[in-house]
Design an enzyme around this catalytic site. Sequence first.
Site, PDB file in Angstrom:
ATOM      1  CE  LYS A 149      -2.059   1.638   3.701  1.00 46.21           C
ATOM      2  NZ  LYS A 149      -2.987   1.819   4.850  1.00 46.21           N
ATOM      3  CG  ASP A 167      -7.513   3.754   1.786  1.00 47.93           C
ATOM      4  OD1 ASP A 167      -8.395   3.278   1.035  1.00 47.93           O
ATOM      5  OD2 ASP A 167      -7.532   4.933   2.183  1.00 47.93           O
TER       6      ASP A 167
END
Length: 267
Positions: A149, A167
């Site tokens: 991420k 996310d």
Amino acid sequence: MPTGKPASGRPATGKPARVKRATAPLTPLARTRRARKLAAQLALEFPDAVCELDFTTPLDLAVATILAAQCTDVRVNMVTPALFARYRSPADYAGADRAELEEMIRTTGFFRNKANSIIGLGRGVLERFDGELPGNLDDLVTLPGIGRKTANVVLGNAFGVPGITVDTHLGRLVRRWGLTSQTDPVKVELELNAMLPPADWTMFSHRAIYHGRRVCHAKKPACAACFLADLCPSVGSGPMEPTLAAKLVAGQERPHLLAMVGLAEAE
């Protein structure tokens, strides 16, 4: 109140037409088509979406993204000006006084773990990459505090390398939209990669995250005030009464978001 017909096709009466629940796309082709329709609509909704973390250099963004774990971007942006002025290079982070660094980032939460990651990041970049943050996924994820991420945030926004950032907001939305049933962020990322062209990956992430923060909230999404309601099989998870839904819409884009569904700014 807006006049004419909004981009969504709903009449601008202040009482949008009843939304028919969309069916969840069941085949890979249907999911791909739905994902691309959503991407196109998100581009109308948030044409100017950007990374909401302030940064100047790739290293700044890597550090800011580490700090953003379990913390709002607004809070991180309050902390980073002093931090970036104090620590300008990987060597600065590698040699940081731990107590001083922890104090500077304390308000972002989990500050001891974050300090460990940031110091480790500085040392890793200094020792293994000649003091330059690498611009590729394989190398970035070997550094302390950098998972996929974080790496995709850095690559997409500091290096111009497309990547989907999964996310909590994006993961929640793509499941509500029926694009995936996966909960593992890596699996979600790879499924979305197959549905969208690489050129869309970074901006799709930004725009979906914007939508999750402003309209499609975790506990009470603003369904009746949602520009994407016609494409959403989860419509009805939040209020379907326009006035109640409109109150849930947040952010500086609020007048634009309400106008797109034929609603006036609440008094």
